[in-house]
Design a protein around this motif. Structure first.
Motif, PDB file in Angstrom:
ATOM      1  N   TYR A   1      43.058  14.268  12.885  1.00 15.93           N
ATOM      2  CA  TYR A   1      42.361  15.507  12.578  1.00 15.93           C
ATOM      3  C   TYR A   1      41.011  15.562  13.274  1.00 15.93           C
ATOM      4  O   TYR A   1      40.427  14.551  13.638  1.00 15.93           O
ATOM      5  CB  TYR A   1      42.224  15.733  11.074  1.00 15.93           C
ATOM      6  CG  TYR A   1      41.445  14.705  10.276  1.00 15.93           C
ATOM      7  CD1 TYR A   1      40.114  14.913   9.958  1.00 15.93           C
ATOM      8  CD2 TYR A   1      42.061  13.555   9.797  1.00 15.93           C
ATOM      9  CE1 TYR A   1      39.412  14.002   9.181  1.00 15.93           C
ATOM     10  CE2 TYR A   1      41.374  12.648   9.011  1.00 15.93           C
ATOM     11  CZ  TYR A   1      40.045  12.873   8.711  1.00 15.93           C
ATOM     12  OH  TYR A   1      39.356  11.974   7.948  1.00 15.93           O
ATOM     13  N   ALA A   2      40.544  16.792  13.494  1.00 21.98           N
ATOM     14  CA  ALA A   2      39.266  17.047  14.148  1.00 21.98           C
ATOM     15  C   ALA A   2      38.886  18.496  13.891  1.00 21.98           C
ATOM     16  O   ALA A   2      39.729  19.328  13.556  1.00 21.98           O
ATOM     17  CB  ALA A   2      39.365  16.787  15.651  1.00 21.98           C
ATOM     18  N   GLY A   3      37.606  18.779  14.072  1.00 23.91           N
ATOM     19  CA  GLY A   3      37.114  20.140  13.925  1.00 23.91           C
ATOM     20  C   GLY A   3      35.963  20.206  12.947  1.00 23.91           C
ATOM     21  O   GLY A   3      35.848  19.385  12.039  1.00 23.91           O
ATOM     22  N   GLY A   4      35.097  21.170  13.146  1.00 27.34           N
ATOM     23  CA  GLY A   4      33.910  21.267  12.298  1.00 27.34           C
ATOM     24  C   GLY A   4      33.001  20.083  12.556  1.00 27.34           C
ATOM     25  O   GLY A   4      32.721  19.751  13.708  1.00 27.34           O
ATOM     26  N   ASP A   5      32.568  19.402  11.503  1.00 28.25           N
ATOM     27  CA  ASP A   5      31.662  18.254  11.637  1.00 28.25           C
ATOM     28  C   ASP A   5      32.374  16.974  12.039  1.00 28.25           C
ATOM     29  O   ASP A   5      31.723  15.967  12.319  1.00 28.25           O
ATOM     30  CB  ASP A   5      30.919  18.014  10.321  1.00 28.25           C
ATOM     31  CG  ASP A   5      29.902  19.112  10.025  1.00 28.25           C
ATOM     32  OD1 ASP A   5      29.375  19.704  10.985  1.00 28.25           O
ATOM     33  OD2 ASP A   5      29.652  19.371   8.834  1.00 28.25           O
ATOM     34  N   VAL A   6      33.720  17.002  12.051  1.00 27.05           N
ATOM     35  CA  VAL A   6      34.498  15.797  12.349  1.00 27.05           C
ATOM     36  C   VAL A   6      34.898  15.768  13.822  1.00 27.05           C
ATOM     37  O   VAL A   6      35.562  16.686  14.314  1.00 27.05           O
ATOM     38  CB  VAL A   6      35.760  15.723  11.459  1.00 27.05           C
ATOM     39  CG1 VAL A   6      36.589  14.495  11.799  1.00 27.05           C
ATOM     40  CG2 VAL A   6      35.373  15.711   9.990  1.00 27.05           C
ATOM     41  N   VAL A   7      34.470  14.707  14.532  1.00 22.69           N
ATOM     42  CA  VAL A   7      34.858  14.517  15.923  1.00 22.69           C
ATOM     43  C   VAL A   7      36.297  14.025  16.011  1.00 22.69           C
ATOM     44  O   VAL A   7      37.095  14.516  16.803  1.00 22.69           O
ATOM     45  CB  VAL A   7      33.938  13.485  16.628  1.00 22.69           C
ATOM     46  CG1 VAL A   7      34.410  13.218  18.054  1.00 22.69           C
ATOM     47  CG2 VAL A   7      32.504  13.954  16.608  1.00 22.69           C
ATOM     48  N   ARG A   8      36.620  13.036  15.166  1.00 21.47           N
ATOM     49  CA  ARG A   8      37.953  12.432  15.179  1.00 21.47           C
ATOM     50  C   ARG A   8      38.198  11.788  13.833  1.00 21.47           C
ATOM     51  O   ARG A   8      37.330  11.117  13.294  1.00 21.47           O
ATOM     52  CB  ARG A   8      38.043  11.387  16.277  1.00 21.47           C
ATOM     53  CG  ARG A   8      39.399  10.720  16.441  1.00 21.47           C
ATOM     54  CD  ARG A   8      39.395   9.689  17.557  1.00 21.47           C
ATOM     55  NE  ARG A   8      38.770  10.149  18.772  1.00 21.47           N
ATOM     56  CZ  ARG A   8      39.377  10.874  19.709  1.00 21.47           C
ATOM     57  NH1 ARG A   8      40.616  11.229  19.560  1.00 21.47           N
ATOM     58  NH2 ARG A   8      38.725  11.235  20.804  1.00 21.47           N
ATOM     59  N   GLY A   9      39.403  12.015  13.303  1.00 24.90           N
ATOM     60  CA  GLY A   9      39.780  11.389  12.047  1.00 24.90           C
ATOM     61  C   GLY A   9      41.235  10.983  12.080  1.00 24.90           C
ATOM     62  O   GLY A   9      42.030  11.554  12.835  1.00 24.90           O
ATOM     63  N   HIS A  10      41.568   9.988  11.277  1.00 25.28           N
ATOM     64  CA  HIS A  10      42.948   9.512  11.178  1.00 25.28           C
ATOM     65  C   HIS A  10      43.252   9.236   9.714  1.00 25.28           C
ATOM     66  O   HIS A  10      42.381   8.805   8.964  1.00 25.28           O
ATOM     67  CB  HIS A  10      43.151   8.212  11.970  1.00 25.28           C
ATOM     68  CG  HIS A  10      42.927   8.372  13.426  1.00 25.28           C
ATOM     69  ND1 HIS A  10      43.884   8.871  14.284  1.00 25.28           N
ATOM     70  CD2 HIS A  10      41.835   8.136  14.189  1.00 25.28           C
ATOM     71  CE1 HIS A  10      43.397   8.906  15.506  1.00 25.28           C
ATOM     72  NE2 HIS A  10      42.148   8.464  15.472  1.00 25.28           N
ATOM     73  N   LEU A  11      44.492   9.484   9.332  1.00 23.36           N
ATOM     74  CA  LEU A  11      44.937   9.081   8.010  1.00 23.36           C
ATOM     75  C   LEU A  11      46.296   8.418   8.147  1.00 23.36           C
ATOM     76  O   LEU A  11      47.060   8.716   9.061  1.00 23.36           O
ATOM     77  CB  LEU A  11      44.961  10.258   7.035  1.00 23.36           C
ATOM     78  CG  LEU A  11      45.913  11.421   7.284  1.00 23.36           C
ATOM     79  CD1 LEU A  11      47.293  11.161   6.705  1.00 23.36           C
ATOM     80  CD2 LEU A  11      45.331  12.678   6.680  1.00 23.36           C
ATOM     81  N   VAL A  12      46.572   7.490   7.236  1.00 23.33           N
ATOM     82  CA  VAL A  12      47.836   6.760   7.251  1.00 23.33           C
ATOM     83  C   VAL A  12      48.203   6.393   5.821  1.00 23.33           C
ATOM     84  O   VAL A  12      47.341   6.058   5.010  1.00 23.33           O
ATOM     85  CB  VAL A  12      47.758   5.506   8.153  1.00 23.33           C
ATOM     86  CG1 VAL A  12      46.730   4.516   7.638  1.00 23.33           C
ATOM     87  CG2 VAL A  12      49.107   4.859   8.322  1.00 23.33           C
ATOM     88  N   GLY A  13      49.503   6.529   5.516  1.00 24.78           N
ATOM     89  CA  GLY A  13      49.939   6.203   4.174  1.00 24.78           C
ATOM     90  C   GLY A  13      51.429   6.398   3.992  1.00 24.78           C
ATOM     91  O   GLY A  13      52.199   6.315   4.955  1.00 24.78           O
ATOM     92  N   THR A  14      51.813   6.677   2.742  1.00 24.34           N
ATOM     93  CA  THR A  14      53.225   6.777   2.410  1.00 24.34           C
ATOM     94  C   THR A  14      53.510   8.083   1.680  1.00 24.34           C
ATOM     95  O   THR A  14      52.612   8.710   1.105  1.00 24.34           O
ATOM     96  CB  THR A  14      53.656   5.610   1.515  1.00 24.34           C
ATOM     97  OG1 THR A  14      52.841   5.599   0.343  1.00 24.34           O
ATOM     98  CG2 THR A  14      53.527   4.276   2.249  1.00 24.34           C
TER      99      THR A  14
END
Length: 116
Positions: free
Chosen positions: A40-53
């Motif tokens: 994910y990215a956009g707004g105040d976030v340059v780059r984000g990641h999530l991981v799970g089940t």
């Protein structure tokens, strides 16, 4: 069987606090064999990641993100997948930061092509 999130783009329906994800943030989800992940990215976030089940309509994941000010943050989220009357998917989320104080709830919904 609940619909797959694989390849879907979702966006928050409301802005969170400054410096966090907001309506300009886009999450691109992937799903395979009970595993989920997203960038994910956009707004105040340059780059984000999530991981799970994923088990049925429940997602359980951790997220980490880099903001424009150079800071990083991470947390844990549990989401419920809901199918909207128009066929789009919604995630109703309960989250808590692990790298700082704070917790809350949020909603992200599937973005249609004309919304992105």
């Amino acid at each position: 069987m609940p619909r797959s999130l694989d390849g879907l783009v979702l966006a928050p329906v409301a802005d969170q606090a400054p410096g966090q994800v907001g309506t300009r943030t886009r999450f691109t989800y992937h799903e395979k064999g009970g595993e989920i992940w997203a960038e994910y990215a956009g707004g105040d976030v340059v780059r984000g990641h999530l991981v799970g089940t994923r088990a049925g309509d429940r997602l359980d994941f951790r997220y980490v993100q880099l903001k424009h000010d150079g800071t990083t943050s991470s947390g844990h989220c549990v989401s419920t997948v809901v199918e909207l009357p128009d066929g789009r998917l919604r995630l109703e989320e309960t989250w808590e930061w692990e790298s700082q104080s704070g917790s809350g709830t949020s909603v992200v919904e599937q973005v249609t092509e004309h919304d992105s």
